[in-house]
Write an enzyme that holds these catalytic residues in place. Structure first.
Site, PDB file in Angstrom:
ATOM      1  N   GLU A 118       0.799  -1.232   0.000  1.00 56.55           N
ATOM      2  CA  GLU A 118       0.000   0.000   0.000  1.00 56.55           C
ATOM      3  C   GLU A 118       0.833   1.285   0.000  1.00 56.55           C
ATOM      4  O   GLU A 118       0.691   2.132   0.884  1.00 56.55           O
ATOM      5  CB  GLU A 118      -0.971  -0.028   1.193  1.00 56.55           C
ATOM      6  CG  GLU A 118      -1.866  -1.256   1.158  1.00 56.55           C
ATOM      7  CD  GLU A 118      -2.757  -1.418   2.401  1.00 56.55           C
ATOM      8  OE1 GLU A 118      -2.716  -0.540   3.279  1.00 56.55           O
ATOM      9  OE2 GLU A 118      -3.483  -2.417   2.472  1.00 56.55           O
ATOM     10  N   ASN A 155       1.901  -4.842  -3.219  1.00 56.95           N
ATOM     11  CA  ASN A 155       0.504  -5.202  -2.986  1.00 56.95           C
ATOM     12  C   ASN A 155      -0.288  -3.921  -2.697  1.00 56.95           C
ATOM     13  O   ASN A 155       0.151  -3.081  -1.916  1.00 56.95           O
ATOM     14  CB  ASN A 155       0.469  -6.147  -1.768  1.00 56.95           C
ATOM     15  CG  ASN A 155      -0.867  -6.795  -1.532  1.00 56.95           C
ATOM     16  OD1 ASN A 155      -1.513  -7.266  -2.474  1.00 56.95           O
ATOM     17  ND2 ASN A 155      -1.288  -6.837  -0.273  1.00 56.95           N
ATOM     18  N   HIS A 185     -10.685  -5.764  -2.113  1.00 57.74           N
ATOM     19  CA  HIS A 185     -11.694  -5.633  -1.052  1.00 57.74           C
ATOM     20  C   HIS A 185     -12.864  -4.871  -1.657  1.00 57.74           C
ATOM     21  O   HIS A 185     -12.815  -3.636  -1.776  1.00 57.74           O
ATOM     22  CB  HIS A 185     -11.109  -4.877   0.147  1.00 57.74           C
ATOM     23  CG  HIS A 185     -10.025  -5.629   0.845  1.00 57.74           C
ATOM     24  ND1 HIS A 185     -10.255  -6.807   1.523  1.00 57.74           N
ATOM     25  CD2 HIS A 185      -8.699  -5.388   0.963  1.00 57.74           C
ATOM     26  CE1 HIS A 185      -9.119  -7.257   2.042  1.00 57.74           C
ATOM     27  NE2 HIS A 185      -8.149  -6.408   1.712  1.00 57.74           N
ATOM     28  N   GLU A 240      -6.343 -10.480  -1.601  1.00 54.91           N
ATOM     29  CA  GLU A 240      -7.109 -10.297  -0.353  1.00 54.91           C
ATOM     30  C   GLU A 240      -8.608 -10.194  -0.634  1.00 54.91           C
ATOM     31  O   GLU A 240      -9.309  -9.372  -0.042  1.00 54.91           O
ATOM     32  CB  GLU A 240      -6.638  -9.036   0.380  1.00 54.91           C
ATOM     33  CG  GLU A 240      -5.146  -8.993   0.675  1.00 54.91           C
ATOM     34  CD  GLU A 240      -4.719  -7.792   1.519  1.00 54.91           C
ATOM     35  OE1 GLU A 240      -5.594  -7.109   2.085  1.00 54.91           O
ATOM     36  OE2 GLU A 240      -3.505  -7.550   1.600  1.00 54.91           O
ATOM     37  N   ASP A 288     -12.432 -10.074  -0.787  1.00 53.33           N
ATOM     38  CA  ASP A 288     -13.714 -10.235  -0.090  1.00 53.33           C
ATOM     39  C   ASP A 288     -14.683  -9.203  -0.665  1.00 53.33           C
ATOM     40  O   ASP A 288     -14.265  -8.216  -1.265  1.00 53.33           O
ATOM     41  CB  ASP A 288     -13.598 -10.143   1.452  1.00 53.33           C
ATOM     42  CG  ASP A 288     -12.856  -8.934   1.969  1.00 53.33           C
ATOM     43  OD1 ASP A 288     -12.837  -7.895   1.278  1.00 53.33           O
ATOM     44  OD2 ASP A 288     -12.295  -9.013   3.076  1.00 53.33           O
TER      45      ASP A 288
HETATM   46  O1  9MR Z   1      -6.974  -8.780   8.420  1.00 55.71           O
HETATM   47  C1  9MR Z   1      -6.137  -7.867   9.078  1.00 55.71           C
HETATM   48  C2  9MR Z   1      -6.790  -7.457  10.390  1.00 55.71           C
HETATM   49  O2  9MR Z   1      -6.911  -8.553  11.264  1.00 55.71           O
HETATM   50  C3  9MR Z   1      -5.995  -6.353  11.038  1.00 55.71           C
HETATM   51  O3  9MR Z   1      -6.675  -5.882  12.180  1.00 55.71           O
HETATM   52  C4  9MR Z   1      -5.795  -5.226  10.035  1.00 55.71           C
HETATM   53  C5  9MR Z   1      -4.993  -4.118  10.683  1.00 55.71           C
HETATM   54  O4  9MR Z   1      -4.336  -3.313   9.809  1.00 55.71           O
HETATM   55  O5  9MR Z   1      -5.141  -5.716   8.873  1.00 55.71           O
HETATM   56  C6  9MR Z   1      -5.928  -6.642   8.205  1.00 55.71           C
HETATM   57  O6  9MR Z   1      -5.343  -7.027   6.974  1.00 55.71           O
HETATM   58  C7  9MR Z   1      -5.118  -5.981   6.026  1.00 55.71           C
HETATM   59  C8  9MR Z   1      -3.925  -6.378   5.209  1.00 55.71           C
HETATM   60  O7  9MR Z   1      -2.831  -6.643   6.030  1.00 55.71           O
HETATM   61  C9  9MR Z   1      -3.568  -5.307   4.189  1.00 55.71           C
HETATM   62  N1  9MR Z   1      -4.684  -4.944   3.366  1.00 55.71           N
HETATM   63  C10 9MR Z   1      -5.923  -4.645   4.076  1.00 55.71           C
HETATM   64  C11 9MR Z   1      -6.272  -5.786   5.037  1.00 55.71           C
HETATM   65  C12 9MR Z   1      -7.608  -5.523   5.724  1.00 55.71           C
HETATM   66  O8  9MR Z   1      -7.524  -4.396   6.541  1.00 55.71           O
END
Ligand code: 9MR
Length: 397
Positions: free
Chosen positions: A213, A254, A290, A318, A320
């Site tokens: 990101e 990513n 997402h 990722e 969903d």
């Molecule tokens: O799924 C992850 C969640 O459990 C954490 O609280 C969150 C905190 O930043 O990160 C989530 O995963 C993220 C991923 O690492 C990067 N892209 C977005 C995902 C969803 O927030």
């Protein structure tokens, strides 16, 4: 009935008598002492250093360790009897269909029964336990026990591992974000972190999200300690450290909201071009995906192709698709269509290597905790039952 069973049993044993693995059987990998050739109509394909599998097809696809026996290929072409998301994805030429998971979820036996099923999932991503705050909470103090639990599970299940992630502004300990480091010091901090992380998992990870990101939605660089201290050079610093540590891992950037044509996708495309032109090691782009039910971008395939045209691979990392609760039959039906369309986009792009859902059950989705009033984003519901979304995925595969 009895006769059929006996014949079927004998037929199933035949490959072993011939010293060959059956379709979907293991045919190689570190520590494997069984057959290393496959029955006719399948090819021994290296999925990772620990696992090679007899996949349907002829020897024209991925580099096999060994190829099929010489028995006549003129008989009927193998009809795929694949069920399960990963089996279907692999039968369609993809490397994997996978899921994110998290350590706290692994005590749920009903959940792990699905997670461990390689027919459904051929790849795992640690949702949290390989991030910077989990792996180097204070400088030089590396802790890998949680990450190892996921990596070892993937290994035991014969699943690929995607490493997530090396450099990200979020879940970043304050010793990094507020450390007041000079450019030279932060360079060394990044190099040590990426190098130690990838060295620890060397040979185990199919791919790593080395940089996560880096852009704002308007295509400008995200203002974080890395960019603010080092400018854009931090991306190169991280990628080079990662390559040196694990030359076998595919190195990814990513990102989210690059699935739409626009400023953010354009910014990442021009970054990718300039990195490749400068000889910086970059192998792939992760499309997080997402999405929101009814709002899946139609541009996904086009944008993926813009990156594969540069010689990069792409992956959906990722996935969903959330909705405003409560779920209705209409929303679940739209979600089925949406999942189908997203998976189809990957199917239509040769360089799209695989698809990962950001956990497979609503029970453990990150969505409700982040978007109030939204949820139901996964292909399995909270009770671990498959939703219509599951059929959407299988329809596309
Ligand atoms: O799924 C992850 C969640 O459990 C954490 O609280 C969150 C905190 O930043 O990160 C989530 O995963 C993220 C991923 O690492 C990067 N892209 C977005 C995902 C969803 O927030």
């Amino acid at each position: 009935m009895k006769l059929t069973t006996t014949f079927a049993t004998l037929a199933a044993l035949l490959p072993f008598a011939l010293g060959q693995s059956a379709e979907w059987g293991q045919c190689g990998g570190i520590g494997w002492t069984g057959p290393t050739t496959c029955v006719s109509g399948t090819v021994c394909t290296v999925l990772n250093p620990y696992f090679s599998q007899c996949l349907p097809g002829s020897s024209s696809s991925a580099p096999p360790t060994t190829t099929t026996s010489s028995s006549s290929p003129t008989s009927t072409a193998p009809t795929s009897t694949a069920t399960g998301l990963n089996k279907l994805a692999q039968a369609a030429g993809k490397k994997y269909f996978g899921t994110a998971t998290d350590n706290s979820e692994l005590t749920n036996k009903a959940y792990t029964a699905i997670l461990d099923n390689k027919s459904e999932f051929g790849q795992l991503t640690a949702a949290n336990s390989m991030k910077w705050d989990a792996t180097e909470p204070s400088r030089g103090d590396f802790t890998f026990s949680s990450g190892d639990q996921i990596a070892n599970l993937a290994k035991a299940n014969g699943q690929l591992l995607r490493g997530h992630n090396c450099v990200w502004y979020n879940q970043l300990p304050s010793w990094v974000s507020s450390g007041g480091f000079s450019a030279a010091q932060l360079t060394s901090v990044i190099q040590t972190h990426c190098s130690t992380l990838l060295t620890h998992y060397k040979g185990q990870a199919y791919a790593w999200d080395v940089v996560n990101e880096p852009f704002n939605d308007d295509g400008t660089w995200r203002s974080d300690v890395f960019y603010n201290t080092l400018g854009t050079s931090y991306v190169q610093i991280a990628l080079e450290a990662a390559r040196a540590a694990d030359p076998g891992a595919k190195l990814y950037i990513n990102e989210y909201n690059i699935e739409y044509t626009g400023a953010k996708a354009t910014a990442l495309l021009s970054l990718a071009k300039s990195l490749l032109a400068a000889g910086v090691p970059l192998d792939g782009i992760g499309f997080q995906c997402h999405f929101i039910v009814g709002q899946v971008p139609t541009s996904l395939q086009t944008v993926m192709q813009q990156f594969t045209a540069l010689g990069l691979e792409v992956a959906i990392t990722e996935l969903d698709i959330r909705m405003t609760l409560p779920a209705t039959n209409a929303l679940l039906a739209q979600q089925e269509t949406d999942y189908e369309n997203v998976v189809k986009a990957c199917m239509n792009v040769k360089g799209c290597v695989g698809i990962t859902v950001w956990d497979f059950t609503d029970e453990y989705s990150w969505v409700p905790g982040t978007f109030s009033g939204q949820g139901e984003a996964c292909p399995w519901n909270q009770n671990l039952q498959k939703k219509p979304a599951y059929s959407g995925i299988t329809a596309a595969l």
